[in-house]
Design a protein around this motif. Structure first.
Motif, mmCIF file in Angstrom:
data_model
loop_
_atom_site.group_PDB
_atom_site.id
_atom_site.type_symbol
_atom_site.label_atom_id
_atom_site.label_comp_id
_atom_site.label_asym_id
_atom_site.label_seq_id
_atom_site.Cartn_x
_atom_site.Cartn_y
_atom_site.Cartn_z
ATOM 1 N N ARG A 163 0.833 -1.216 0.000
ATOM 2 C CA ARG A 163 0.000 0.000 0.000
ATOM 3 C C ARG A 163 0.863 1.260 0.000
ATOM 4 O O ARG A 163 0.522 2.272 -0.614
ATOM 5 C CB ARG A 163 -0.909 0.017 1.223
ATOM 6 C CG ARG A 163 -2.152 -0.835 1.109
ATOM 7 C CD ARG A 163 -3.159 -0.482 2.173
ATOM 8 N NE ARG A 163 -4.313 -1.349 2.142
ATOM 9 C CZ ARG A 163 -5.345 -1.215 1.304
ATOM 10 N NH1 ARG A 163 -5.346 -0.226 0.425
ATOM 11 N NH2 ARG A 163 -6.353 -2.045 1.360
ATOM 12 N N ALA A 164 1.992 1.180 0.689
ATOM 13 C CA ALA A 164 2.881 2.343 0.775
ATOM 14 C C ALA A 164 3.760 2.492 -0.462
ATOM 15 O O ALA A 164 4.500 3.472 -0.589
ATOM 16 C CB ALA A 164 3.754 2.216 2.015
ATOM 17 N N GLY A 165 3.667 1.492 -1.370
ATOM 18 C CA GLY A 165 4.496 1.543 -2.570
ATOM 19 C C GLY A 165 5.954 1.282 -2.284
ATOM 20 O O GLY A 165 6.832 1.642 -3.090
ATOM 21 N N ASN A 166 6.236 0.653 -1.152
ATOM 22 C CA ASN A 166 7.617 0.363 -0.768
ATOM 23 C C ASN A 166 8.002 -1.008 -1.324
ATOM 24 O O ASN A 166 7.841 -2.040 -0.665
ATOM 25 C CB ASN A 166 7.760 0.390 0.759
ATOM 26 C CG ASN A 166 9.209 0.382 1.209
ATOM 27 O OD1 ASN A 166 10.072 -0.176 0.531
ATOM 28 N ND2 ASN A 166 9.476 0.999 2.345
ATOM 29 N N VAL A 167 8.498 -1.011 -2.531
ATOM 30 C CA VAL A 167 8.793 -2.255 -3.232
ATOM 31 C C VAL A 167 9.880 -3.047 -2.518
ATOM 32 O O VAL A 167 9.763 -4.261 -2.323
ATOM 33 C CB VAL A 167 9.217 -1.969 -4.688
ATOM 34 C CG1 VAL A 167 9.623 -3.262 -5.390
ATOM 35 C CG2 VAL A 167 8.088 -1.289 -5.439
ATOM 36 N N GLU A 168 10.947 -2.385 -2.113
ATOM 37 C CA GLU A 168 12.067 -3.073 -1.479
ATOM 38 C C GLU A 168 11.634 -3.762 -0.185
ATOM 39 O O GLU A 168 12.000 -4.917 0.076
ATOM 40 C CB GLU A 168 13.200 -2.084 -1.191
ATOM 41 C CG GLU A 168 14.447 -2.736 -0.621
ATOM 42 C CD GLU A 168 15.588 -1.746 -0.443
ATOM 43 O OE1 GLU A 168 16.558 -2.089 0.258
ATOM 44 O OE2 GLU A 168 15.509 -0.637 -1.009
ATOM 45 N N GLU A 169 10.850 -3.065 0.622
ATOM 46 C CA GLU A 169 10.390 -3.657 1.878
ATOM 47 C C GLU A 169 9.460 -4.839 1.617
ATOM 48 O O GLU A 169 9.548 -5.869 2.301
ATOM 49 C CB GLU A 169 9.669 -2.611 2.724
ATOM 50 C CG GLU A 169 9.172 -3.150 4.068
ATOM 51 C CD GLU A 169 8.473 -2.085 4.903
ATOM 52 O OE1 GLU A 169 7.784 -2.456 5.878
ATOM 53 O OE2 GLU A 169 8.606 -0.884 4.574
ATOM 54 N N ALA A 170 8.577 -4.692 0.641
ATOM 55 C CA ALA A 170 7.650 -5.779 0.317
ATOM 56 C C ALA A 170 8.404 -7.038 -0.100
ATOM 57 O O ALA A 170 8.089 -8.151 0.345
ATOM 58 C CB ALA A 170 6.690 -5.337 -0.790
#
Length: 253
Positions: free
Chosen positions: A218-225
């Motif tokens: 949802r946050a658009g944080n690709v690396e964290e996902a």
């Protein structure tokens, strides 16, 4: 004869996606092994009630006939007991025969084969999660949230596994990787064919990864996902049956 034909045509992921080292084990014997190992490892406790036969089938990704025959075989050997009446059902025996449980174990070749399958899923999971974090629609994210709530409220391993499978399938679909999604789903289905029952509290703990994944998407944080997914799958090396037998701690898929 009908039972034999239906088991031969077993539609489960177990029969559809065998890996090297496990191809000689029938669907029924695989279910026997998975339940037996869960008992041996203390994941299913003496006196614990198993889900209804239909739910066992759904939770272990096999046909109802395969589940029925496997449970009947385990009952004949004294591993589980069946009780009639309103409070009836199938229960883990108070003292399952140790010699029978010893036979219901995975071979080193089977454990190695599943480890390779975990590695294959790990590669796919990272790629799929990357593109899902970029391409998932608000509606898909809402559905993923709903599935995490269903898992959080689940009271047995069978229902949890079914919601877990839907969750990861939707992540794959949200990636929009076209035909590559089919390969990911096939790998996911193969691996689901080898999970054993876990205590629901351990599965609820595993669900924290799902919640964190949706939040990162949802946050658009690709690396964290991607990192959440990587850890979520990598831990299977220590928490599926091949790791549990060596003292690993159980966790969900």
């Amino acid at each position: 004869m009908t039972d034999q034909l239906e088991e031969t045509a077993e539609p489960s992921r177990l029969a559809a996606g065998r890996v090297l080292g496990m191809e000689r084990r029938s669907a029924m014997d695989a279910v026997r092994m998975r339940i037996g190992m869960a008992i041996s490892l203390g994941l299913l406790k003496p006196g614990e009630r198993l889900p209804d036969q239909e739910d066992v089938a759904l939770g272990l990704s096999v046909s109802p006939i395969t589940a029925r025959r496997a449970l009947a075989s385990l009952a004949e050997q004294g591993v589980v007991v069946r009780r009639r009446g309103r409070a009836g059902g199938t229960f883990v025996a108070d003292s399952p025969p140790t010699d029978v449980l010893a036979e219901l174990s995975a071979s080193p070749a089977e454990s190695q084969a599943v480890n390779r399958l975990v590695d294959r899923r790990l590669l796919f999971e990272c790629a799929v999660t990357h593109y899902a974090a970029v391409n998932a629609t608000p509606e898909q994210l809402d559905e993923l949230d709903r599935l995490t709530r269903e898992m959080a409220e689940s009271t047995d391993w069978s229902y949890y596994h079914r919601m877990d499978e839907q969750f990861h399938q939707l992540v794959g679909t949200a990636s929009c990787l076209d035909t590559a999604i089919e390969v990911y789903h096939e790998t996911l289905a193969e691996l689901y064919g080898y999970f054993i029952p876990y205590p629901i509290d351990k599965l609820h703990k595993s669900n924290h990864d799902h919640i964190a994944l949706v939040a990162a998407m949802r946050a658009g944080n690709v690396e964290e996902a991607v990192e959440v997914s990587r850890k979520h799958v990598d831990i299977l090396h220590r928490t599926m049956f091949m790791g549990l037998a060596q003292g690993g701690l159980p966790a969900g898929p």
